[in-house]
Motif scaffolding. Structure first.
Motif, PDB file in Angstrom:
ATOM      1  N   UNK A   4       0.821  -1.203   0.000  1.00 48.84           N
ATOM      2  CA  UNK A   4       0.000   0.000   0.000  1.00 48.84           C
ATOM      3  C   UNK A   4       0.861   1.261   0.000  1.00 48.84           C
ATOM      4  N   UNK A  36      -6.705  16.130 -16.146  1.00 47.44           N
ATOM      5  CA  UNK A  36      -7.501  14.896 -16.139  1.00 47.44           C
ATOM      6  C   UNK A  36      -6.734  13.776 -15.451  1.00 47.44           C
ATOM      7  N   UNK A  40      -7.613  11.606 -12.057  1.00 49.16           N
ATOM      8  CA  UNK A  40      -7.671  10.143 -11.984  1.00 49.16           C
ATOM      9  C   UNK A  40      -6.764   9.635 -10.869  1.00 49.16           C
ATOM     10  N   UNK A  52     -14.825   3.740  -2.675  1.00 50.90           N
ATOM     11  CA  UNK A  52     -15.004   3.574  -4.126  1.00 50.90           C
ATOM     12  C   UNK A  52     -16.044   4.520  -4.715  1.00 50.90           C
ATOM     13  N   UNK A  53     -17.086   4.823  -3.921  1.00 47.35           N
ATOM     14  CA  UNK A  53     -18.136   5.688  -4.485  1.00 47.35           C
ATOM     15  C   UNK A  53     -17.581   7.057  -4.845  1.00 47.35           C
ATOM     16  N   UNK A  56     -15.325   6.865  -7.961  1.00 47.29           N
ATOM     17  CA  UNK A  56     -16.045   6.785  -9.241  1.00 47.29           C
ATOM     18  C   UNK A  56     -16.733   8.119  -9.552  1.00 47.29           C
ATOM     19  N   UNK A  59     -14.218  10.517 -10.971  1.00 44.82           N
ATOM     20  CA  UNK A  59     -13.895  10.304 -12.383  1.00 44.82           C
ATOM     21  C   UNK A  59     -15.059  10.743 -13.263  1.00 44.82           C
ATOM     22  N   UNK A  60     -16.279  10.343 -12.894  1.00 47.37           N
ATOM     23  CA  UNK A  60     -17.431  10.672 -13.742  1.00 47.37           C
ATOM     24  C   UNK A  60     -17.614  12.173 -13.857  1.00 47.37           C
ATOM     25  N   UNK A  62     -15.628  14.943 -12.637  1.00 45.25           N
ATOM     26  CA  UNK A  62     -14.527  15.843 -13.000  1.00 45.25           C
ATOM     27  C   UNK A  62     -13.862  15.434 -14.305  1.00 45.25           C
ATOM     28  N   UNK A  63     -13.314  14.193 -14.317  1.00 39.67           N
ATOM     29  CA  UNK A  63     -12.591  13.784 -15.516  1.00 39.67           C
ATOM     30  C   UNK A  63     -13.541  13.619 -16.691  1.00 39.67           C
ATOM     31  N   UNK A  64     -14.750  13.094 -16.431  1.00 45.05           N
ATOM     32  CA  UNK A  64     -15.653  12.772 -17.532  1.00 45.05           C
ATOM     33  C   UNK A  64     -16.440  13.951 -18.039  1.00 45.05           C
ATOM     34  N   UNK A  67     -14.108  18.249 -17.455  1.00 46.76           N
ATOM     35  CA  UNK A  67     -12.936  18.481 -18.288  1.00 46.76           C
ATOM     36  C   UNK A  67     -13.247  18.336 -19.769  1.00 46.76           C
ATOM     37  N   UNK A 130     -20.558  -2.407   4.291  1.00 48.58           N
ATOM     38  CA  UNK A 130     -20.802  -3.029   2.987  1.00 48.58           C
ATOM     39  C   UNK A 130     -21.764  -2.208   2.151  1.00 48.58           C
ATOM     40  N   UNK A 132     -22.158   0.861   1.431  1.00 46.80           N
ATOM     41  CA  UNK A 132     -21.675   2.237   1.410  1.00 46.80           C
ATOM     42  C   UNK A 132     -22.727   3.183   0.868  1.00 46.80           C
ATOM     43  N   UNK A 133     -23.355   2.758  -0.226  1.00 51.17           N
ATOM     44  CA  UNK A 133     -24.288   3.643  -0.898  1.00 51.17           C
ATOM     45  C   UNK A 133     -25.499   3.914  -0.029  1.00 51.17           C
TER      46      UNK A 133
ATOM     47  N   UNK B 121     -19.789  -0.843  -6.589  1.00 56.89           N
ATOM     48  CA  UNK B 121     -20.249   0.344  -7.315  1.00 56.89           C
ATOM     49  C   UNK B 121     -20.111   0.090  -8.817  1.00 56.89           C
ATOM     50  N   UNK B 131     -17.902   7.867 -19.565  1.00 53.96           N
ATOM     51  CA  UNK B 131     -17.714   9.305 -19.696  1.00 53.96           C
ATOM     52  C   UNK B 131     -16.285   9.640 -20.100  1.00 53.96           C
ATOM     53  N   UNK B 135     -12.730  11.248 -24.706  1.00 58.17           N
ATOM     54  CA  UNK B 135     -11.442  11.907 -24.911  1.00 58.17           C
ATOM     55  C   UNK B 135     -10.747  11.505 -26.197  1.00 58.17           C
TER      56      UNK B 135
END
Lengths: 174, 382
Positions: A4, A36, A40, A52-53, A56, A59-60, A62-64, A67, A130, A132-133, B121, B131, B135
């Motif tokens: 780690x 970008x 990531x 993880x939420x 994801x 990424x969705x 900001x990066x997706x 940007x 477990x 999380x959502x 998820x 998404x 690019x």
């Protein structure tokens, strides 16, 4: 060294390098792409922290989404290569001052919050359970209901604003 | 820590290899499948020279593309021009990592779940990779330094970002129906009934949106030949062009897999066959086979649509995405959520069955609305 830690160090290097690349590159398309990559790398940090939420969503959103719009605007305006911009009066002074404040904050946090073992504690147990959502949704719609609704109204206002600004009456030439 | 378990690494490695291999061969034979099916629809024969039924045609094409000359335009941005096909290719492969191909089984004395990763998820992973897929196309258009390529890239980015909203809302609908974001669980929840039955309009909207997301006809705006020569890949040739081609077809396969997983029962049999000989609970290896059959059927619909429908004009495409599909998918998500919570609160399945009925009514209203709008415009012009 544990796996780690190695992962963390590599990621930290990537994050810093891409952030520097974003700042120093003269071509704004490359700057956007470096940003970008930085997003990531930060998303993978969230994964390391067991969230993880958030990773994801990072990424969705900001990066997706954001940007891509940035790139879109840069390309549409043909603003890839900006001429040397005019420096605002006393810009350097302000920049140094703000940088000093940021550095002081970081050092303060490191000194007060760091633990002797050098471990950053993972987030709250409840958030890591477990479901999380489910936990996230419950928190959002109970303890943070007001901020949540205020945010959604803010977004709605922005949306309506855009539509009003862009809307053209029928038959009226702009 | 579990990462020190080398057999786990081996398992991941083998599963990843399998998925990549399946996608690559799938791509090669999808081109053959499309050409044969298109030919049949257009009363032609199609490729039938290389091998029996033209089955070796993809290999011949690959050899041809490898030996073609590769050109880089003099004023192109060399670095991004090289990386754009790679950036397009990678998301189209890694998005398949969370898709389950079969139930968890016991093989070689260990529990193996038939997907590369079983994320809690999973659906969000799909959304985030989808998404990112924009690019490659945008960068290809920009780095070519060619106005046709540039316009193609911009068009496609606008189109994909617009249709992503409806795609996300359809993901939400499936999540509400399944009460989970894990794709394995979404598939298991469809044992008694596919979500396409509970939410037929949702499944239809999802299929339409996926066509736009992978830039297929009738939404293949970035490649509208009459207007943009070949769009974002005008300047590409040889193997680099082949990579774009590959990415597009792999996206078709993967998006069919996702559609099958979210709305058509994934690797599961028809819901009315669940207690019979054909159940995947009895034979796990039926899972991948069912998945394959579903993907083939969904791909056929894509090819069929390409063969029969003309391309939509660009402003109509955007209007359709923003003014029709987005409100419709919002309403669908709302209906689904309300139905599920009412059924839970009053413990009455009647509310659940109101979901498909009301959705179909709303869908029909939408169709009538579009029809009247188009007729009004036609009269105005006349």
């Amino acid at each position: 060294m544990s796996g780690e830690l190695i992962l963390f160090l590599v990621l930290a290097l990537v994050a810093i390098a891409t952030a520097l690349g974003m700042l120093l590159n003269r071509n704004s398309v490359y700057s956007a792409l470096f940003l970008v990559m930085n997003f990531i790398a930060v998303a993978v940090f969230y994964l390391l922290l067991g969230a993880p939420f958030i990773a994801m969503a990072q990424i969705t959103v900001y990066a997706g989404a954001i940007m891509v719009l940035f790139l879109f605007v840069i390309m549409l305006l043909g603003a890839e290569r900006l001429p040397d911009a005019k420096v605002l009066p006393r810009q350097k002074l302000f920049a140094y001052g703000l940088a000093a404040v940021l550095a002081a904050e970081t050092i303060y946090l490191l000194v007060t919050r760091a633990r002797p073992e050098g471990i950053v504690l993972p987030p709250d147990e409840a958030a890591n359970a477990t479901g999380t959502l489910v936990a996230l949704g419950k928190t959002l719609f109970t303890s943070y209901l007001l901020p949540f609704e205020v945010t959604s109204i803010l977004l709605l206002v922005a949306m309506i604003g855009v539509i009003v600004l862009v809307h053209r009456e029928k038959g009226v030439q702009k | 820590m579990m990462l020190s378990d080398w057999t786990l690494w081996l398992e991941w490695f083998i599963k990843s290899l399998f998925v990549i291999f399946a996608l690559l061969t799938g791509f090669a034979y999808l081109t053959w499948y499309e050409r044969r099916a298109l030919a049949r629809i257009q009363v032609r024969i199609g490729p039938n020279r290389a091998g029996p039924f033209g089955l070796l045609q993809p290999i011949a094409d690959a050899v041809k593309l490898i030996f073609k000359e590769e050109l880089t335009p003099a004023k192109a941005d060399k670095i991004l021009f090289f990386w754009a096909p790679v950036i397009t290719m990678v998301p189209s492969i890694i998005i398949a990592a969370v898709i389950p191909f079969g139930p968890t089984t016991n093989l070689f004395g260990r529990e193996i779940s038939l997907s590369v990763a079983s994320l809690n998820v999973g659906v969000l992973y799909l959304a985030s990779i989808a998404s990112i897929a924009v690019y490659g196309i945008v960068l290809a258009g920009w780095s070519s330094n060619n106005k046709y390529a540039m316009l193609g890239g911009l068009r496609s980015s606008a189109q994909m970002v617009s249709y992503e909203l409806s795609l996300g809302l359809m993901f939400v609908t499936a999540i509400i129906l399944a009460d989970s974001m894990n794709l394995h669980e979404i598939v298991n929840k469809q044992t008694d009934m596919w979500f396409a039955v509970a939410q037929p309009v949702g499944a239809l909207v999802f299929l339409i949106v996926t066509l736009a997301e992978v830039n297929r006809a009738p939404f293949d705006m970035p490649e509208a030949e009459q207007e943009l020569t070949a769009g974002y890949h005008s300047e590409y040739s040889g193997m680099k062009f082949a990579l774009f081609f590959m990415a597009e077809y792999q996206k078709m396969i993967v998006i069919s897999m996702i559609a099958a997983t979210l709305f058509f029962g994934g690797y599961r049999e028809f819901w009315f066959l669940k207690d019979t000989f054909f159940s995947v609970d009895r034979f796990w290896w039926l899972g991948p086979i069912y998945m394959f059959l579903k993907v083939v059927v969904l791909l056929f619909f894509m090819i069929w649509i390409r063969a029969t429908w003309p391309r939509i004009r660009y402003d109509r495409l955007m209007a359709f995405g923003w003014k029709v599909l987005l409100p419709l998918s919002l309403v669908i998500a709302l209906i689904t959520g309300t139905g599920i919570s009412l059924a839970e609160i009053y413990d009455n399945q009647l509310y659940f069955w109101a979901i498909p009925v009301i959705s179909i009514v709303v869908g029909l209203f939408t169709v009538i609305f579009i029809y009247r709008e188009l007729r009004r415009k036609a009269y105005e012009r006349a």
